[in-house]
Each structure stands twice: as C-alpha cells, then as structure tokens.
Design a protein around this motif. Sequence first.
Motif, short mmCIF file in Angstrom:
data_model
loop_
_atom_site.label_atom_id
_atom_site.label_comp_id
_atom_site.label_asym_id
_atom_site.label_seq_id
_atom_site.Cartn_x
_atom_site.Cartn_y
_atom_site.Cartn_z
N THR A 219 58.10 4.88 54.18
CA THR A 219 58.06 5.89 55.22
C THR A 219 58.82 5.36 56.43
OG1 THR A 219 56.06 5.06 56.29
CG2 THR A 219 55.76 6.57 54.42
N PRO A 220 59.31 6.24 57.31
CA PRO A 220 60.04 5.76 58.48
C PRO A 220 59.23 4.78 59.32
CG PRO A 220 60.44 8.10 58.19
CD PRO A 220 59.39 7.72 57.19
N ASP A 221 57.94 5.09 59.55
CA ASP A 221 57.12 4.21 60.39
C ASP A 221 56.94 2.84 59.75
OD1 ASP A 221 56.74 5.99 62.47
OD2 ASP A 221 54.94 6.88 61.58
N VAL A 222 56.75 2.81 58.44
CA VAL A 222 56.54 1.52 57.75
C VAL A 222 57.82 0.69 57.76
CG1 VAL A 222 56.09 0.45 55.52
CG2 VAL A 222 54.62 2.29 56.34
N VAL A 223 58.95 1.30 57.41
CA VAL A 223 60.20 0.54 57.36
C VAL A 223 60.59 0.07 58.76
CG1 VAL A 223 62.66 0.66 56.83
CG2 VAL A 223 61.00 1.72 55.29
N HIS A 224 60.48 0.95 59.75
CA HIS A 224 60.81 0.55 61.12
C HIS A 224 59.86 -0.55 61.60
CE1 HIS A 224 60.61 1.10 65.61
NE2 HIS A 224 61.90 0.93 65.42
N GLY A 225 58.57 -0.42 61.27
CA GLY A 225 57.62 -1.45 61.66
C GLY A 225 57.90 -2.78 60.99
N PHE A 226 58.29 -2.76 59.72
CA PHE A 226 58.63 -3.97 58.98
C PHE A 226 59.77 -4.70 59.70
CE2 PHE A 226 58.55 -5.38 54.25
CZ PHE A 226 58.71 -6.71 54.61
N LEU A 227 60.81 -3.95 60.05
CA LEU A 227 61.96 -4.56 60.72
C LEU A 227 61.60 -5.05 62.12
CD1 LEU A 227 64.68 -1.96 59.67
CD2 LEU A 227 64.24 -4.20 58.67
N ARG A 228 60.80 -4.28 62.84
CA ARG A 228 60.39 -4.67 64.19
C ARG A 228 59.59 -5.95 64.16
NH1 ARG A 228 57.10 -0.63 65.18
NH2 ARG A 228 55.30 -1.88 64.53
#
Length: 458
Positions: A219-228
């Motif tokens: 999901t966008p939130d999970v992938v963005h959070g992983f990178l962050r």
Amino acid sequence: MTTLDVSALRTRFRGQVVAPGDAGYDAARRLFYGGLDPRPAVVIRPADAAEVAGVVTLARETGLELSVRCGGHSLVGHSVVDSGIVIDLAGLRAIAVDVEERTVWAQAGLTAGDVTNTVSEHGLAIGFGDTGTVGIGGITTGGGVGFLSRKYGMTIDNVLAAEVVTADGQILQVDAENHPDLFWAIRGGGGNFGVVTRFKYRLHQVPGVVGGMLMLPATPDVVHGFLREAAAAPDELSVIVNVMTAPPMPFIPADLHGQLVALGLVCYAGPADEGEKVLAPIRALAEPLADFVRPITYAEMFPAEEGGGGGEFHPTATARTLFADELSLDTVTRVLNQLETAPAPMRVTQFRPLGGAIARIADDATAYAHRGRPFMVNVAAFLDGPDTRPEREQWVLETAAIAENGDPGAYVNFLGEDGARRAREAYPGATWERLTQVKRQYDPENLFRHNVNIPPAA
C-alpha cells in the motif's frame, strides 16, 4: 581484420580457448539475461595476468572487437562481443586473506559470493551488491551498492589497490600513490581503462547481521513508511525495497500470487538486539506477509543460486535506473498506481535508500559522482517476446518519470539499452572531463569500448 588460427591460439595460451564448434562454446557465450545471442570468434580464459595482456595484444594485432567477461550479468551483454574476442576471467580465482591486516587480494574471476564466503570464515566482510553470482570485476569497477553500503561505503570505497592490464599490454600495480589517476578512474568508471585482474579490498569485522526478506502489503502508506524509516535509521541498516508482483513461491499464500507486494531485503550490520529495535517500526507498518529476518551470518545474505549464465533462468526485461532526492507519499502512490495497471505480468520498481557512509565521501574522490543522492530507483518490466518491448519500454519510461526528481543521474552498473545516451548522467560535469583525460592516457584508441563507453579526450 584477421581470421583467427584457433590451433595457434591453443599453443600460444595455457588458459582455455573456446571457439565455435567446441562442446563448451554455447555455455561460454551464454549470458545471465535473455534475448541476447552473441557469437564471439573466440573465448579465451587466461591463466594469469600475463596471458590477459597477451589477449589484449591479440586484439590489437587482429583488429577484432574485444570484450571482458567476469560474471556475465551485463544487462545488454557488454561482456560477450559478437564476432570478436572475449577475455573470460573465470580462470582467475586466487584469493588471499590477511586476517590481521583485515585485507584480501581477490582475482577478478571470483564472484561476490565466492569472496563473501571466504572472508566470512574469519568473521570479516566486504560489501558488494545483492546477488552472489555477480563477478567482482564488474560490480567493483562500476561502484558497488549493496547490503553494507550505508555502514561501510560502496565497494569502491574499500578498494586499496588493484592490478590492471592496460590497452598497450602493460601490467600495472595501481593505488593512491602509483598511477593515482588510473586508480581513481577504475573506482566507478567501469571497464573503460583496462582489465582489472585482481583487487585488494579493506575488510570489516561483521560477525553477524540481522537480515533476510521481509514482505509487507504494497500500500502507499506501507511502502512510503518503509522508505522513510529506512532512510532515517542508523547507518547499520541497509534495505532494498522491491515493489513487485508476488512470485508463486511456497511461503507466499496462493491468493497473493501475482498481486503487488513490498518485498524488502534487510541487513542490519550490528548487534542483534539493536537490530530488532531498529526494525520494529518497519515491522509495525503492517502485518508482515512473510518475515524471514533473523540473526544470520553476512554470507547468508547471498543464498546459493544458479550461477552466472549457467542456469536455466534468463530473464528478458527493459529497465531504467535513476536517482531521487525525495520520495513523497504522493510520488509513491503514483508509482504504485503505475504498477497496478502495468501491461507486463512481471514488473518491479526497486527503491534503495542511500546516504550514510556513501554520502560522507566527496563526489570527486572516486569516479562515482552521486554521493549526496538519498535514493536510487530502478524500474523494470519483463518481456513476453520481442513484440511486447515497445509497450513495456513506454511503461518503464512513464513510471521512471514519476519517481525521478533532482538532477538527472544514473548508476552505471544498472544502465541498459540507454547506456550510450545516458553516460553523461552517470558521470556528470567534471567527472566526465577527468575520465576522458584518463582514457586518453591509458586507452587512446578506445580498445576497451564494450561498456558504457567513455571516449578518450580529443
């Protein structure tokens, strides 16, 4: 052009000489990636550096095209030239570890897995990339970004010396004091300046890591959070996040096969208890679909797999590599939308948070000039046949345009069909100018041109 006398070559060289019609010819010319069918005039596996010099001289004498093969992983088959001479370094496999000095001399026919396994017996490590079957010659001369890069720098940052056969057949020992311009150029400039027959690497004490595969929902939130979280983590943590269609592997639930997932490759090079604390915010982003991250030896980050071009899996894909200064939630969302609607059944966008030790070295210290870029992104779509290439290429370009921001840039080891057009992006500004000057000094006739080529300065 001269017709080669294969019988004479077998007398001239102690190493193996493979020609069309020989039983091992097809294996000798096979590459890791599919869609390529080069038919070299001869493949020569030199026995030592002197024989490498002899093959270089042979290429000059005959006027035949010359290529250099280490692991055969070039995306566009640079390492096996059609109708020409291939120097296959597979026979150069000597390795000597100095445990007290924490260094290793390794010949360029070894793979990343070979060297990693040998030095790990002493609790030591040198960071290469993320695939054990890649030859150390190609990955090192191009840069080397992998599981230890944020902690210990790129592969080139740990090269202390090298042995190089130049276009005129000389065998040079190069380091910071001897032929310093050539030493600078082979650390990131690719195979443009000669054949590197062995490297001396600095080693690091890495008795164990917390590493493995962590699969999360894409999901966008999970992938963005992983990178962050990965970008903000201590230098000990390096991750590679592949947003891709889930392969039909037994550990993945059947209802997820073919669905988008975030497959993270995780490596924390520090104490296990600290690693678990650092990884906790990433694991908390969502219930993992699969979690194989655990305390392991660093060598276990490179599992046994089919080697080089010898296996049966030869993927054909179109790809683009780039850098990004930021990856916002909106950008990640748009990339994931592209992945959901892609024409290719198999497609992937790979995110690599950089920084750490990579960024603490000046841009002009080596020929890799992208030290300050925080993210590397690679977009790929696999082909089902030649007729699918145009639509897949268009999708790759559109997806890459969404992710790319900041100055144009490229990592030379990941350049594909666009390598000739984007060489200046791989080597921007003063880096390009200096490389062309070094090329003029050591290879003025551009003998070594089957690569992302840097022409000699006028």
